[in-house]
Design an enzyme around this catalytic site. Structure first.
Site, PDB file in Angstrom:
ATOM      1  N   ASP A 183      93.356  71.445  49.386  1.00  0.00           N
ATOM      2  CA  ASP A 183      92.524  70.736  48.249  1.00  0.00           C
ATOM      3  C   ASP A 183      92.866  71.330  46.856  1.00  0.00           C
ATOM      4  O   ASP A 183      93.808  70.437  46.294  1.00  0.00           O
ATOM      5  CB  ASP A 183      91.014  70.577  48.707  1.00  0.00           C
ATOM      6  CG  ASP A 183      90.354  71.543  48.977  1.00  0.00           C
ATOM      7  OD1 ASP A 183      90.973  72.955  48.951  1.00  0.00           O
ATOM      8  OD2 ASP A 183      89.250  71.790  49.225  1.00  0.00           O
ATOM      9  N   ASP A 186      89.151  82.919  56.698  1.00  0.00           N
ATOM     10  CA  ASP A 186      90.116  82.151  57.250  1.00  0.00           C
ATOM     11  C   ASP A 186      91.703  82.590  57.255  1.00  0.00           C
ATOM     12  O   ASP A 186      92.125  83.245  56.202  1.00  0.00           O
ATOM     13  CB  ASP A 186      90.059  80.884  56.826  1.00  0.00           C
ATOM     14  CG  ASP A 186      88.740  80.116  56.833  1.00  0.00           C
ATOM     15  OD1 ASP A 186      88.137  80.415  57.810  1.00  0.00           O
ATOM     16  OD2 ASP A 186      88.324  79.570  55.856  1.00  0.00           O
ATOM     17  N   ASP A 242      83.475  83.207  54.609  1.00  0.00           N
ATOM     18  CA  ASP A 242      83.954  83.535  55.794  1.00  0.00           C
ATOM     19  C   ASP A 242      85.594  84.034  55.391  1.00  0.00           C
ATOM     20  O   ASP A 242      86.192  83.924  54.369  1.00  0.00           O
ATOM     21  CB  ASP A 242      84.163  82.316  56.711  1.00  0.00           C
ATOM     22  CG  ASP A 242      84.168  81.120  55.820  1.00  0.00           C
ATOM     23  OD1 ASP A 242      84.909  81.065  54.911  1.00  0.00           O
ATOM     24  OD2 ASP A 242      83.487  80.151  56.057  1.00  0.00           O
TER      25      ASP A 242
HETATM   26  P1  ATP Z   1      83.725  78.387  51.022  1.00  0.00           P
HETATM   27  O1  ATP Z   1      83.380  79.463  50.181  1.00  0.00           O
HETATM   28  O2  ATP Z   1      82.612  77.147  50.960  1.00  0.00           O
HETATM   29  O3  ATP Z   1      84.018  78.835  52.587  1.00  0.00           O
HETATM   30  P2  ATP Z   1      86.461  77.584  51.275  1.00  0.00           P
HETATM   31  O4  ATP Z   1      87.412  77.386  50.119  1.00  0.00           O
HETATM   32  O5  ATP Z   1      86.646  78.873  52.030  1.00  0.00           O
HETATM   33  O6  ATP Z   1      85.042  77.964  50.544  1.00  0.00           O
HETATM   34  P3  ATP Z   1      86.414  76.128  53.575  1.00  0.00           P
HETATM   35  O7  ATP Z   1      85.522  74.970  53.729  1.00  0.00           O
HETATM   36  O8  ATP Z   1      85.846  77.318  54.356  1.00  0.00           O
HETATM   37  O9  ATP Z   1      86.256  76.368  52.026  1.00  0.00           O
HETATM   38  O10 ATP Z   1      87.702  75.750  53.779  1.00  0.00           O
HETATM   39  C1  ATP Z   1      88.935  77.082  53.797  1.00  0.00           C
HETATM   40  C2  ATP Z   1      90.279  76.357  53.301  1.00  0.00           C
HETATM   41  O11 ATP Z   1      90.562  75.224  53.959  1.00  0.00           O
HETATM   42  C3  ATP Z   1      89.835  75.947  51.700  1.00  0.00           C
HETATM   43  O12 ATP Z   1      89.980  76.977  50.697  1.00  0.00           O
HETATM   44  C4  ATP Z   1      90.954  74.705  51.651  1.00  0.00           C
HETATM   45  O13 ATP Z   1      92.176  75.715  51.365  1.00  0.00           O
HETATM   46  C5  ATP Z   1      91.160  74.335  52.894  1.00  0.00           C
HETATM   47  N1  ATP Z   1      90.410  72.842  53.174  1.00  0.00           N
HETATM   48  C6  ATP Z   1      89.050  72.889  53.655  1.00  0.00           C
HETATM   49  N2  ATP Z   1      88.597  71.460  53.578  1.00  0.00           N
HETATM   50  C7  ATP Z   1      89.730  70.799  52.960  1.00  0.00           C
HETATM   51  C8  ATP Z   1      89.925  69.511  52.755  1.00  0.00           C
HETATM   52  N3  ATP Z   1      88.863  68.705  53.290  1.00  0.00           N
HETATM   53  N4  ATP Z   1      91.036  69.158  52.488  1.00  0.00           N
HETATM   54  C9  ATP Z   1      92.012  70.120  52.095  1.00  0.00           C
HETATM   55  N5  ATP Z   1      91.941  71.453  52.169  1.00  0.00           N
HETATM   56  C10 ATP Z   1      90.682  71.896  52.873  1.00  0.00           C
HETATM   57 MG    MG Z   2      85.546  79.269  53.596  1.00  0.00          MG
END
Ligand code: ATP
Ligand code: MG
Length: 463
Positions: free
Chosen positions: A169, A90, A88
């Site tokens: 994170d 963001d 996705d």
């Molecule tokens: P994925 O490939 O699983 O989507 P992602 O890194 O994009 O990995 P997401 O859950 O979509 O993970 O979250 C988007 C972003 O938001 C992360 O990259 C991180 O920077 C931030 N984030 C998400 N959850 C947390 C959390 N629990 N604590 C701190 N930052 C978070």
């Molecule tokens: Mg993501």
């Protein structure tokens, strides 16, 4: 592995950060809290708009045209740097949710813990978050809230990009692609960590896990997904703090369960979750059985289920969250049924039905399972009781059961683990499904035993 990622990150085999010999122009500095920050200009990284969702670019451009800062952020940037296609896209901006809503007709504001804008483009949803600031000690505006143990219950204080980065994170997730000049802003040495395959928490790991214990699960997930090593400081507090997972709402854990077990890395995640004592936060009854019977059939079944799921995903076959849940809970159900029988004297069948309810209810207290999936799991369990009963028309009827395939797949796995009668039964069904009708009838006859003669109704005897 370092060099593979490394060459992908910058598109050349030289280091962007931390090398005195490489000719790099990144601007390096630190946030007021001391988090390192560096800017990598467009010509020194491989992230290209041609690999981004067109809708994400539309959103970024519109925010930018209206004078707001707009960044592609987090996993989207990380995955593009690694040459993967992001799940996705963001976006982070300095526009408030209300300002975002004014710009986009197709916008919905959601969330209480984190207020977010969802911009809808048909089936694609672009998530836009306002840059987060530090949560305040006093909670005047009711914007942020922590419980007594430091867990963040609400986090709606807005801030600068530096502050936002400190709230993310891992360093490899604190990456921002700036639509204004196409540079990447990286915090905490994120590029270096990406190059070296190191997963490192931003800030003090123990404090960050206290704020949000789910970060422990995320550490496992990213380590396996990105094939990274969790840094020593990030790894060390996980086991001692694993009990904090108890405070996480069961509904949130269902989402995490899906990401851990239905993204093609179920087996690796299962092993790491066990290593860090986190498996018990998701499947406490299964973890109890593992503890009682180390290296026993339970562990073998869990591993086989995970490996099969990973294989299905790799070959683009459908997977359902219900299958793993049903398979994982089968042995806890058998154990519970035994104690129901001992206590109540119910028959095996009735005790199993009671145990299915008990185990399902107990599981939902850790990971809440949406009704449609728990209904499917119940069908699969019910089929384990019905598949041995094949006489008369029963076997033919079972073949038409809407969940026959899933029930049979569970039987196959049980057969592989347990051998004996269960394996024979699984083999019988394998043959039966594909046999011509005449053979099927013979098979049923053999398992039905000799046909009983119907007794003619008793004639009333007259006295
Ligand atoms: P994925 O490939 O699983 O989507 P992602 O890194 O994009 O990995 P997401 O859950 O979509 O993970 O979250 C988007 C972003 O938001 C992360 O990259 C991180 O920077 C931030 N984030 C998400 N959850 C947390 C959390 N629990 N604590 C701190 N930052 C978070
Ligand atoms: Mg993501």
């Amino acid at each position: 592995m370092g060099c593979v990622i490394f060459s992908k990150v910058i598109g050349l085999c030289r280091k962007v950060i931390g090398s005195s010999t490489s000719p790099v122009d990144e601007v390096a500095g630190a946030t007021t809290s001391g988090l390192a920050v560096e800017t990598i200009p467009r010509e020194q990284h491989v992230v290209s708009r041609s690999n981004m969702s067109v809708n994400a670019i539309k959103v970024l451009n519109r925010l930018n045209r209206h004078g707001y800062k707009a960044y592609l952020v987090g996993g989207g940037v990380r995955d593009l740097l690694l040459g993967h296609s992001p799940k996705d896209f963001d976006i982070a901006t300095n526009a408030t949710p209300e300002q975002i809503k004014e710009l986009f007709k197709n916008c919905r504001l959601i969330g209480r813990r984190f207020r977010l804008a969802h911009i809808l483009f048909g089936r694609e949803v672009i998530e836009v978050a306002t840059l987060r600031g530090h949560h305040q000690e006093t909670d005047e505006g009711n914007l942020s809230k922590q419980n007594d143990s430091g867990m963040l219950l609400r986090d709606n204080v807005y801030g600068t990009i530096d502050e936002d980065a400190e709230r993310r994170d891992f360093t490899v997730n604190a990456l921002y692609y700036d639509i204004a000049d196409h540079s990447i802003i990286a915090y905490g040495g994120g590029i270096n960590d990406l190059n070296n395959g190191t997963l490192r928490m931003i800030g003090d790991p123990a404090t960050r896990y206290k704020e949000d214990p789910v970060r422990m699960l995320r550490a496992i997930r990213f380590a396996t997904k990105l094939n990274m090593t969790i840094s020593e400081e990030t790894r060390a507090p996980i086991k001692p703090m694993s009990h904090l997972m108890k405070s996480i709402p069961a509904a949130r854990l269902f989402e995490e369960y899906q990401k851990l077990f239905l993204s093609g890395k179920a087996l690796d995640n299962y092993k790491l979750l066990n290593e860090y004592q986190l498996f018990e936060s998701l499947f406490p009854m299964c973890a109890d059985l593992l503890e009682d019977n180390q290296g026993g059939k339970e562990d073998k079944l869990f591993q086989l289920v995970c490996a099969n799921t990973d294989k299905r995903i790799a070959s683009e076959q459908r997977v359902t969250p219900a299958f793993i849940i049903a398979a994982f809970l089968w042995y806890p159900i058998e154990v519970q049924a035994q104690s129901v029988m001992n206590e109540s004297g119910l028959s095996y069948y009735d005790a199993m039905m009671v145990a299915m309810n008990d185990v399902c209810d107990a599981q939902c207290r850790s990971v809440s399972i949406p009704k449609r999936f728990s209904a499917m799991a119940r069908d699969m369990w019910g089929l384990q009781l019905r598949l041995p009963r094949r006489s008369g028309a029963k076997a033919f009827k079972l073949l038409t059961h809407p969940k026959f395939r899933a029930g049979y797949d569970l039987l196959l796995i049980r057969g592989e683990i347990e051998g004996g009668e269960v394996a024979e039964l699984a083999q019988w069904w394998t043959t039966f499904q594909h046999a011509p009708e005449k053979v099927q009838r013979d098979m049923v006859r053999k398992v039905s035993g000799p046909r009983r003669k119907r007794r003619s109704p008793k004639k009333k005897t007259q006295d």
